[in-house]
Design a protein around this motif. Structure first.
Motif: not given
Lengths: 414, 414
Positions: B287, B281-284
């Motif tokens: 962030r 999960d690259k979004l996490n």
């Protein structure tokens, strides 16, 4: 940028495209549809319905409301759904690994069958053309692959039944029941009933990858027979393991996945996965539950995906009709859902078509990828993934594919 | 609510506590320290430094800036760091699974050693007391566990060397080098040099769980010798696999984990994990990179964790000093970091202490949990996890633990 009518392979090559159509990736416009997941993350907060703090450890089987959303969408009780990490492929890989190392529940007496690894060489049935990443898992884990032909209504069941009947080393079968990757097949009720009922090893499992359950491309909302009901009705209650993912609903690799199965299979999964997990990312599950809400909200979102995807599939079809309709030995499908078009070239032309496209800057899925071990004996099948590029790029790419194929046919004629 | 000076076990029981101190979970106040990860998720957006769209598939080894943050914090080159999913425990489990199924790189000739599974029964060394979830992985995967005593400066190296020297079936060892779970040991340079240099099977691996690398409880920032340098200097470049996680830096199960290793081990990991992952999960990860930024920012955050944690550890120590200092056979440690206090009861009293605490509504880690197969032959060790409850609850719980232990000792005296 409409392509010139007199476009040739050479002129296409001179356009210097730089386009990768090898994978079924959502386009940026599709990803924008779920932007609220990012922009409104603060509003989703961290408290689950029951007050559970999603910022902390726990809930190895997933957030209850994320399991329930899966239950509603997959049509099974919430207790039979695991809400997991960001990838259904991982769940399939791990299910196969657990089966190899520990065995699976069997229906004929013993609680758990012998580890597959301890039963000598084992095999999986692989409808072809199929999904390359399913086959890569089998290859990596040393599971022999047996190809069976895919038809419009699912795998060739006469062949499947004949293979499975007398061979207990066949432990599983890859299934993408709706809008199969990459042929778009919709598996018929009869096919599913026969899969559920056929005599097979007591620890045989259907790896039911319901990847495109929500991904319709026409007005008609297709669905397939409830595999759990079919299996239960045939006294093979534990035969199916269902996998589904929200990666192509919201964000690729930024969503979460479900495993659904009969209670004994769920308990089996929980037992073995409990050793490796400290719980999934429940914050992401919470954001998704608040964003997707229910079946109606998801249906509306998928309609907006379709509005972006359908013109791309139509563009490929239009170009292929114009360029390839009259060419002997060439055919393709107009899928009613999913992410792929299968283009069938005359025997011996697929690999060369991919090479010619690459020489013009257009990366296609490698020829043979949809077959076990990457070997398409006919060298005939091409997988087209039109979702990611912009519409005009897709149209031009389709021209390039058609011209590459025509050139490959010409070369072969010599 | 200060506990009455004349608190007895019976009165403690009447307080009807409902407190679970069994796991090392961060407290809500600690989780609040990273609230910006949720509230400002919109500002972090989805575009990586190089323009990569983190909402889509890809980057199987993680977002480059997430790998680089790991490199900075772990002291290794970015190319040797994998930024993965939400759990380092999963990475350890999968590394062991890959080793069992496929073997690992060896230094003495062949590229990859035989699969551990194909080498008969294999074993891991387990410093005790140790981390129960390490041991659960071994137990589940059928890896025999050999306990070795833990000292203040790490495992008993004479014993480790003697075991490993002539037994090629010993394939690995669990290591928590800094602030060991649960004894708080800080492994000395000499211990680490001996681990790096000792003769062992060519496919022997140190599973280097650097779980508490950032988790100091005193003014002194302890660190351990660079295990990769020590291994390389001893011509065992591939001996260590390092695991680290941000779960106790930001959110438990809501952060991401790293694997770091020598280049051949990284390539080995990438080869086998590529089969199961579609990327983390690259979004996490994005962030987290935007929130944690660099070593200085992380150090500041960890100081705020410490400000919340230290008074809880001190409270336990104060209560134990008041109640237990004069009791023969009882001792405990004052950890300089990490998440646990080890309390040593007179032989045969640990299990009963846990029972008595439970009868008063206070759930402790099960006695024996810190030992392979859950068996503490002395029935002496108790793991105290003071991080989660509020300070006053911790103080009262410590009273309850002490009173339960005293009662258990009394009962045993008869």
């Amino acid at each position: 940028m409409s392509p010139p009518v007199d476009l040739t392979y050479e002129r296409f090559q001179q356009l210097n495209m730089r386009l990768d159509m090898s994978r079924g990736k959502p386009s940026p416009e599709q990803l924008d549809l779920s932007q609220a997941l990012i922009d409104e993350a603060g509003q989703a907060g961290y408290l689950a319905r029951d007050g559970f703090d999603c910022r902390n450890y726990g809930l190895a089987s997933g957030l209850p409301e994320a399991r329930e959303l899966g239950a509603e969408l997959l049509g099974v009780p919430g207790a039979q759904v695991i809400a997991a990490g960001n990838s259904s492929l991982e769940l399939m890989h791990d299910a196969l690994t657990f089966a190899l190392l520990h065995g699976v529940p069997v229906s004929d007496g013993a609680e758990i069958g012998a580890p597959w690894r301890a039963q000598g060489e084992i095999a999986f049935l692989c409808p072809v053309p199929g999904y390359d990443r399913h086959f890569a898992i089998c290859e990596a884990l040393g599971v022999r692959m047996i190809a069976v032909p895919m038809r419009e209504d699912g795998p060739d069941m006469d062949r499947v039944e004949a293979l499975v009947r007398d061979d207990p080393s066949i432990k599983g079968m890859w299934c993408v029941p709706l809008y199969s990757n990459p042929t778009g097949a919709i598996w018929s009720d009869e096919v599913i009933r026969r899969l559920a009922a056929m005599p097979a090893a007591p620890d045989f499992r259907l790896f039911w990858d319901d990847a495109y359950r929500f991904h319709h491309l026409t007005d008609e909302v297709h669905s397939t027979l409830d595999v759990f009901e079919a299996c239960a009705a045939a006294s093979h209650a534990e035969r199916a393991l269902m996998f589904a993912s929200l990666s192509k609903v919201t964000f690729g690799g930024g969503a979460f996945a479900w495993l659904a199965a009969a209670p004994r299979n769920v308990a089996w999964w929980q037992k073995h996965s409990a050793v490796r997990t400290i719980g999934p990312d429940k914050l992401n599950q919470l954001r998704h539950v608040r964003f997707l809400r229910d079946r109606a909200t998801l249906t509306d979102l998928m309609a907006r995906h379709r509005a972006l995807l359908k013109p791309k599939f139509d563009a490929v079809d239009e170009v292929f009709r114009a360029r390839l309709a009259a060419v002997p030995g060439v055919s393709w499908n107009a899928p009613r859902g999913g992410y792929f078009i299968s283009l069938y070239a005359p025997e011996g032309c697929a690999r060369r078509t991919v090479e010619l496209a690459a020489a013009a800057g257009l990366i296609l899925t490698p020829a043979g990828a949809a077959f076990p071990y990457g070997v398409d004996a006919q060298d005939s099948h091409l997988r087209i993934a039109p979702s990611f590029p912009a519409l005009e790029e897709v149209r031009l790419a389709a021209e390039g594919i058609a011209l590459s194929l025509l050139r490959a046919i010409d070369e072969r004629r010599g």
